[in-house]
Design a protein around this motif. Structure first.
Motif, PDB file in Angstrom:
ATOM      1  N   GLY A 137       0.810  -1.225   0.000  1.00 16.77           N
ATOM      2  CA  GLY A 137       0.000   0.000   0.000  1.00 16.77           C
ATOM      3  C   GLY A 137       0.836   1.265   0.000  1.00 16.77           C
ATOM      4  N   VAL A 138       1.807   1.336   0.918  1.00 17.76           N
ATOM      5  CA  VAL A 138       2.569   2.601   1.042  1.00 17.76           C
ATOM      6  C   VAL A 138       3.524   2.838  -0.116  1.00 17.76           C
ATOM      7  CG1 VAL A 138       2.392   2.722   3.571  1.00 17.76           C
ATOM      8  CG2 VAL A 138       4.332   1.533   2.538  1.00 17.76           C
ATOM      9  N   THR A 139       3.793   1.788  -0.912  1.00 15.91           N
ATOM     10  CA  THR A 139       4.674   1.997  -2.078  1.00 15.91           C
ATOM     11  C   THR A 139       3.898   2.424  -3.318  1.00 15.91           C
ATOM     12  OG1 THR A 139       4.507  -0.368  -2.544  1.00 15.91           O
ATOM     13  CG2 THR A 139       6.433   0.354  -1.295  1.00 15.91           C
ATOM     14  N   LEU A 140       2.553   2.517  -3.184  1.00 16.16           N
ATOM     15  CA  LEU A 140       1.738   2.921  -4.340  1.00 16.16           C
ATOM     16  C   LEU A 140       1.746   4.439  -4.494  1.00 16.16           C
ATOM     17  CD1 LEU A 140      -1.340   0.599  -3.751  1.00 16.16           C
ATOM     18  CD2 LEU A 140       0.266   0.411  -5.640  1.00 16.16           C
ATOM     19  N   GLU A 141       1.546   4.869  -5.722  1.00 13.56           N
ATOM     20  CA  GLU A 141       1.480   6.304  -6.005  1.00 13.56           C
ATOM     21  C   GLU A 141       0.199   6.877  -5.371  1.00 13.56           C
ATOM     22  OE1 GLU A 141       1.623   9.045  -9.985  1.00 13.56           O
ATOM     23  OE2 GLU A 141       1.891   6.884 -10.218  1.00 13.56           O
ATOM     24  N   GLY A 142       0.308   7.981  -4.681  1.00  8.37           N
ATOM     25  CA  GLY A 142      -0.880   8.598  -4.084  1.00  8.37           C
ATOM     26  C   GLY A 142      -1.232   8.040  -2.704  1.00  8.37           C
TER      27      GLY A 142
ATOM     28  N   TRP B 155       0.223   8.418   0.133  1.00 13.50           N
ATOM     29  CA  TRP B 155       0.337   9.388   1.228  1.00 13.50           C
ATOM     30  C   TRP B 155      -0.888  10.287   1.312  1.00 13.50           C
ATOM     31  CZ3 TRP B 155       3.248   8.164   4.945  1.00 13.50           C
ATOM     32  CH2 TRP B 155       4.368   7.360   4.712  1.00 13.50           C
ATOM     33  N   LYS B 156      -1.536  10.455   0.169  1.00 15.66           N
ATOM     34  CA  LYS B 156      -2.765  11.253   0.140  1.00 15.66           C
ATOM     35  C   LYS B 156      -3.825  10.602   1.060  1.00 15.66           C
ATOM     36  CE  LYS B 156      -5.688  12.925  -3.665  1.00 15.66           C
ATOM     37  NZ  LYS B 156      -5.914  12.643  -5.090  1.00 15.66           N
ATOM     38  N   GLY B 157      -3.914   9.277   0.960  1.00 14.28           N
ATOM     39  CA  GLY B 157      -4.878   8.539   1.786  1.00 14.28           C
ATOM     40  C   GLY B 157      -4.476   8.544   3.252  1.00 14.28           C
ATOM     41  N   ILE B 158      -3.176   8.329   3.515  1.00 12.79           N
ATOM     42  CA  ILE B 158      -2.693   8.265   4.905  1.00 12.79           C
ATOM     43  C   ILE B 158      -2.855   9.624   5.585  1.00 12.79           C
ATOM     44  CG2 ILE B 158      -0.603   7.973   6.319  1.00 12.79           C
ATOM     45  CD1 ILE B 158       0.181   5.713   4.337  1.00 12.79           C
ATOM     46  N   GLN B 159      -2.582  10.672   4.814  1.00  7.39           N
ATOM     47  CA  GLN B 159      -2.739  12.045   5.334  1.00  7.39           C
ATOM     48  C   GLN B 159      -4.205  12.279   5.716  1.00  7.39           C
ATOM     49  OE1 GLN B 159      -1.405  14.727   2.345  1.00  7.39           O
ATOM     50  NE2 GLN B 159      -1.466  16.518   3.651  1.00  7.39           N
ATOM     51  N   PHE B 160      -5.082  11.791   4.850  1.00  9.55           N
ATOM     52  CA  PHE B 160      -6.521  11.930   5.065  1.00  9.55           C
ATOM     53  C   PHE B 160      -6.946  11.179   6.332  1.00  9.55           C
ATOM     54  CE2 PHE B 160     -10.988  11.163   3.971  1.00  9.55           C
ATOM     55  CZ  PHE B 160     -11.336  12.423   3.533  1.00  9.55           C
ATOM     56  N   TYR B 161      -6.318  10.017   6.559  1.00 14.21           N
ATOM     57  CA  TYR B 161      -6.642   9.140   7.698  1.00 14.21           C
ATOM     58  C   TYR B 161      -6.129   9.735   9.013  1.00 14.21           C
ATOM     59  CZ  TYR B 161      -5.635   4.933  10.641  1.00 14.21           C
ATOM     60  OH  TYR B 161      -5.509   4.009  11.650  1.00 14.21           O
ATOM     61  N   LEU B 162      -4.962  10.351   8.972  1.00 12.55           N
ATOM     62  CA  LEU B 162      -4.313  10.728  10.234  1.00 12.55           C
ATOM     63  C   LEU B 162      -4.268  12.219  10.558  1.00 12.55           C
ATOM     64  CD1 LEU B 162      -1.277   8.356  10.813  1.00 12.55           C
ATOM     65  CD2 LEU B 162      -3.470   8.398  11.943  1.00 12.55           C
ATOM     66  N   THR B 163      -4.606  13.093   9.590  1.00 12.17           N
ATOM     67  CA  THR B 163      -4.527  14.528   9.903  1.00 12.17           C
ATOM     68  C   THR B 163      -5.425  14.841  11.096  1.00 12.17           C
ATOM     69  OG1 THR B 163      -4.175  14.969   7.579  1.00 12.17           O
ATOM     70  CG2 THR B 163      -4.803  16.850   8.938  1.00 12.17           C
TER      71      THR B 163
ATOM     72  N   ALA C 190      -3.999  -1.454  10.578  1.00 16.21           N
ATOM     73  CA  ALA C 190      -4.966  -1.774   9.516  1.00 16.21           C
ATOM     74  C   ALA C 190      -5.401  -0.500   8.811  1.00 16.21           C
ATOM     75  CB  ALA C 190      -6.173  -2.492  10.109  1.00 16.21           C
ATOM     76  N   GLY C 191      -5.518   0.607   9.576  1.00 16.91           N
ATOM     77  CA  GLY C 191      -5.883   1.892   8.978  1.00 16.91           C
ATOM     78  C   GLY C 191      -4.883   2.331   7.919  1.00 16.91           C
ATOM     79  N   PHE C 192      -3.595   2.133   8.201  1.00 13.82           N
ATOM     80  CA  PHE C 192      -2.564   2.479   7.216  1.00 13.82           C
ATOM     81  C   PHE C 192      -2.698   1.621   5.963  1.00 13.82           C
ATOM     82  CE2 PHE C 192      -0.375   4.280  10.945  1.00 13.82           C
ATOM     83  CZ  PHE C 192       0.050   5.491  10.414  1.00 13.82           C
ATOM     84  N   ALA C 193      -2.919   0.297   6.165  1.00 12.06           N
ATOM     85  CA  ALA C 193      -3.031  -0.619   5.026  1.00 12.06           C
ATOM     86  C   ALA C 193      -4.233  -0.263   4.152  1.00 12.06           C
ATOM     87  CB  ALA C 193      -3.146  -2.051   5.523  1.00 12.06           C
ATOM     88  N   ILE C 194      -5.347   0.114   4.792  1.00  5.79           N
ATOM     89  CA  ILE C 194      -6.572   0.421   4.045  1.00  5.79           C
ATOM     90  C   ILE C 194      -6.448   1.787   3.351  1.00  5.79           C
ATOM     91  CG2 ILE C 194      -9.051   0.944   4.281  1.00  5.79           C
ATOM     92  CD1 ILE C 194      -8.533  -2.021   4.666  1.00  5.79           C
ATOM     93  N   PHE C 195      -6.061   2.813   4.118  1.00  8.61           N
ATOM     94  CA  PHE C 195      -6.082   4.166   3.563  1.00  8.61           C
ATOM     95  C   PHE C 195      -4.977   4.431   2.539  1.00  8.61           C
ATOM     96  CE2 PHE C 195      -9.426   5.193   6.472  1.00  8.61           C
ATOM     97  CZ  PHE C 195     -10.107   6.214   5.815  1.00  8.61           C
ATOM     98  N   SER C 196      -3.857   3.690   2.625  1.00 11.73           N
ATOM     99  CA  SER C 196      -2.822   3.880   1.604  1.00 11.73           C
ATOM    100  C   SER C 196      -3.370   3.426   0.247  1.00 11.73           C
ATOM    101  CB  SER C 196      -1.559   3.095   1.966  1.00 11.73           C
ATOM    102  OG  SER C 196      -1.848   1.730   2.120  1.00 11.73           O
ATOM    103  N   VAL C 197      -4.135   2.326   0.257  1.00 13.44           N
ATOM    104  CA  VAL C 197      -4.729   1.827  -0.993  1.00 13.44           C
ATOM    105  C   VAL C 197      -5.850   2.760  -1.470  1.00 13.44           C
ATOM    106  CG1 VAL C 197      -6.025  -0.090  -2.012  1.00 13.44           C
ATOM    107  CG2 VAL C 197      -4.083  -0.562  -0.537  1.00 13.44           C
ATOM    108  N   LEU C 198      -6.636   3.310  -0.505  1.00  8.02           N
ATOM    109  CA  LEU C 198      -7.705   4.241  -0.895  1.00  8.02           C
ATOM    110  C   LEU C 198      -7.113   5.523  -1.505  1.00  8.02           C
ATOM    111  CD1 LEU C 198     -10.306   3.978   2.027  1.00  8.02           C
ATOM    112  CD2 LEU C 198     -10.290   2.768  -0.143  1.00  8.02           C
ATOM    113  N   GLY C 199      -5.953   5.957  -0.987  1.00  4.85           N
ATOM    114  CA  GLY C 199      -5.286   7.149  -1.541  1.00  4.85           C
ATOM    115  C   GLY C 199      -4.869   6.908  -2.986  1.00  4.85           C
TER     116      GLY C 199
ATOM    117  N   VAL D  60     -10.464  11.478  -1.631  1.00  2.00           N
ATOM    118  CA  VAL D  60     -10.445  10.229  -0.853  1.00  2.00           C
ATOM    119  C   VAL D  60     -11.796   9.977  -0.178  1.00  2.00           C
ATOM    120  CG1 VAL D  60      -9.306   8.966   1.016  1.00  2.00           C
ATOM    121  CG2 VAL D  60      -7.975  10.487  -0.418  1.00  2.00           C
ATOM    122  N   ASN D  61     -12.440  11.069   0.307  1.00  4.39           N
ATOM    123  CA  ASN D  61     -13.697  10.843   1.041  1.00  4.39           C
ATOM    124  C   ASN D  61     -14.800  10.278   0.153  1.00  4.39           C
ATOM    125  OD1 ASN D  61     -14.103  13.154  -0.392  1.00  4.39           O
ATOM    126  ND2 ASN D  61     -15.064  14.300   1.276  1.00  4.39           N
ATOM    127  N   GLN D  62     -14.644  10.358  -1.175  1.00  2.00           N
ATOM    128  CA  GLN D  62     -15.663   9.761  -2.061  1.00  2.00           C
ATOM    129  C   GLN D  62     -15.481   8.259  -2.215  1.00  2.00           C
ATOM    130  OE1 GLN D  62     -16.768  11.439  -5.813  1.00  2.00           O
ATOM    131  NE2 GLN D  62     -16.771  13.527  -5.027  1.00  2.00           N
TER     132      GLN D  62
END
Length: 636
Positions: free
Chosen positions: A260-265, A267-275, A336-345, A355-357
């Motif tokens: 997940g974290v090696t995918l493009e974008g 960090w966009k998901g992780i930022q959304f999850y953790l900000t 698990a949040g990191f694994a899920i949101f990195s892929v959603l990003g 991301v929220n869509q």
């Protein structure tokens, strides 16, 4: 502990001189119920608890709850609620189970007046076990569907797709710079889930279930078969299976996380999850959501923890295990949040939408969003298989706990009849719950699943936990409970645990219960609103588990003698045989309650019989001394 051989049943345990005539084992062999059994390995109990607590909710509920309730700021109320509500009640449940070596029904020898709490627990667990296994059946369905070179939910153009279906691969191939309006379109994975797997278009609502989907029915049968084979020999078999089912999800989670974290974008998901959005902390909703997440994630009140602890040896260090499991569970949720949101990003970047869509919770995340994200990766069937295999192992060990709870509760009530036939009895329960779950395999089965999910373990479960907390601290007595723990572990719980048990935990759960009732919202699935009769049925499910408590009280009072108040008092006192199940653990005040203990100094007989004074017998002497001092103070 090894089960007694026929020889040991007919021989005295010690030389006759040391044993009072009434305690000889002469011909008790035929009357003794079969041995309950214990965990066979050192890690069986710990891994079973981790497997039970770390379930589907950690993957599909926590990340979404965190992002909707203030992102990183949500961790503040989450850990505070873990300290106030999670850890103390978790420890209380384990202590009750280990001290008495009894299941969630028989444990109410502690105060027979409240045996209805145990009956309420069993009702809740049975309802949850019915629909939880259906979710495992969906996971199996997707697992088999992933065994192909091309995932079936990758493209439109199948018989189940409609004109609204929009394939993101087509958008990418078109390479259009204009943003595509996807608000009125449906992804292929969503149509695969609703129109092919569920075939929900064949049902008009909850009152019209339609036909049984035979492929789902076979998956449900398979999931019940797997569960039965794993609990066939009770904790002896399930305790070995968890070595795989409790550890393997972590391996897959780490693989999905690295991918997940090696995918493009990503960090966009992780930022959304953790900000962190700290303004959210001023809202009561966020604190309630945190408490609910802790409550359901740790599985308190379902009887699973109590059941697992009842198979421990008497001096197992459950204090340490409590912190390992509760903190491990919290860290797993965050991972698990990191694994899920990195892929959603990554997915939001691919689709060109925020991301929220794409973020969803519950089955929508597991069966629609994440599978869709898998189709965007190279080697998509491999990653899809891994993801669903992780969900399967996460779900199974929670299901083992539910089944073990039901089987143990009933066999402990009727040990003479059911313990020798435990395998057959487990089969009967699995078949009964499978038949009850058949309605979930119909075209309208999802509506029934949502109804069960919303109501089976809602306010009923909270009432059960609040009552348990109040009975142990107020009716049985905090001093007495702490003394039992002292006898078992060699130390008393500190002021933190006592304050939580007496005030903080019950008060927090009362607030949860009130909030749930005040903010009650009718169930819905997508745009479908449930009819009034379905709502009433759901509420009755919750109320029935609460009604078990007064019904149990009536039965307990009728079994006593005297005036009404005398009956209530007698029924609320611990039963004569309440206490540790093995004779060698019945030290201090509990020796006197053993059949055949007629000595004025029962502890001394005990020491002569079992030899030597251990640190735990020292504890028992201290407890005895404390009790004598208290009696003297009261008489003065």
């Amino acid at each position: 502990l090894p089960s007694p051989t026929p020889w040991s049943l007919t021989q005295p345990v010690a030389p006759d001189v040391l044993v009072s005539p009434s305690s000889q084992d002469g011909d008790l062999g035929s009357e003794c119920p079969e041995d309950r059994g214990n965990w066979t390995g050192r890690l069986d109990f710990l891994l079973s608890c981790i497997g039970y607590c770390v379930g589907l909710g950690n993957v599909w509920r926590f990340p979404y709850r965190a992002y909707t309730n203030g992102g990183g700021a949500f961790l503040v109320p989450y850990f505070i609620m873990l300290a106030i509500c999670g850890i103390p009640i978790f420890f209380m449940e384990l202590s009750l189970g280990q001290f008495s070596s009894l299941g969630p029904l028989a444990v109410w020898k502690i105060s027979p007046l409240f045996k209805g709490v145990g009956m309420g627990t069993i009702l809740i667990v049975s309802l949850v076990a019915i629909y939880y296994n259906m979710i495992i059946a969906y996971v199996l369905f997707y697992l088999f569907a992933s065994l192909t070179s091309d995932l079936p939910w990758q493209h439109c153009g199948n018989w189940w797709n409609t004109d609204l279906c929009l394939d993101h691969h087509v958008i990418k191939a078109g390479n259009s710079t204009l943003p595509v309006n996807i608000s009125n379109t449906v992804s292929p994975s969503e149509e695969y889930w609703s129109r092919y797997v569920l075939h929900i278009q064949g049902s008009s609502g909850i009152g019209d279930p339609g036909r049984i989907r035979w492929n789902l029915c076979l998956c449900l049968l398979l999931s019940w078969t797997i569960v039965y084979l794993c609990i066939l020999k009770g904790v002896k078999s399930s305790g070995k299976v968890v070595y795989f089912t409790a550890t393997f999800p972590y391996l897959i989670l780490v693989m999905l996380l690295i991918r997940g974290v090696t995918l493009e974008g990503a960090w966009k998901g992780i930022q959304f999850y953790l900000t962190p959005q700290f303004d959210h902390l001023l809202s009561s909703k966020v604190w309630i959501e945190a408490a609910l997440q802790i409550f359901y994630s740790l599985g308190v009140g379902f009887g699973g923890l109590l059941t697992f602890a009842s198979y421990n040896t008497f001096h197992q260090n459950i204090y340490r295990d409590t912190f390992i499991v509760t903190l491990g569970n919290a860290i797993t949720s965050i991972l698990a949040g990191f694994a899920i949101f990195s892929v959603l990003g990554y997915m939001s970047q691919e689709l060109g939408v925020p991301v929220n869509q794409v973020a969803k919770a519950g089955p929508g995340l597991a069966f629609v969003v994440y599978p869709q994200a898998m189709t965007m990766l190279p080697l998509s069937p491999f990653w899809s298989f891994l993801f669903f295999f992780m969900l399967l192992t996460l779900g199974l060990d929670s299901q083992f706990a539910f089944m073990e709870t039901i089987v143990t509760a009933v066999t402990d009530e009727f040990p003479y009849y059911l313990r020798p036939k435990k395998a057959s009895f487990s089969a009967v329960i699995c078949i009964a719950l499978f038949l009850m779950g058949l309605i979930l395999t119909t075209e309208g089965g999802m509506y029934w699943l949502v109804l069960l999910d919303d109501y089976s373990a809602g306010f009923g479960l909270m009432v059960v936990v609040i009552t348990t907390c109040l009975v142990v601290t107020r009716v049985y007595g905090m001093k007495r409970f702490c003394r039992d723990i002292h006898m078992m572990l060699g130390f008393k719980p500190g002021p933190y645990f006592r304050a939580c048990w007496m005030v903080l935990s019950p008060a927090t759960m009362m607030a949860l219960l009130v909030y749930n009732i005040v903010k009650y919202q009718p169930s819905e699935y997508g745009n479908y609103r449930f009819p009034t009769w379905a709502e009433v049925l759901g509420i009755l499910m919750g109320v029935l588990s609460c009604l078990m408590i007064p019904m149990g009280m009536v039965v307990a009072v009728l079994q006593e003698e005297g005036t009404l108040w005398e009956r209530v008092q007698q029924a609320s006192r611990p039963a004569m045989d309440w206490g540790p199940s093995l004779e060698e653990n019945r030290t201090g005040m509990y020796v006197a309650s053993l059949a055949g203990s007629q000595s004025p100094k029962p502890l001394m007989v005990h020491m002569r019989k079992y030899g030597g004074i251990t640190s735990y017998e020292n504890t028992a002497i201290e407890v005895d001394r404390e009790m004598e001092e208290e009696d003297e103070e009261e008489s003065m």
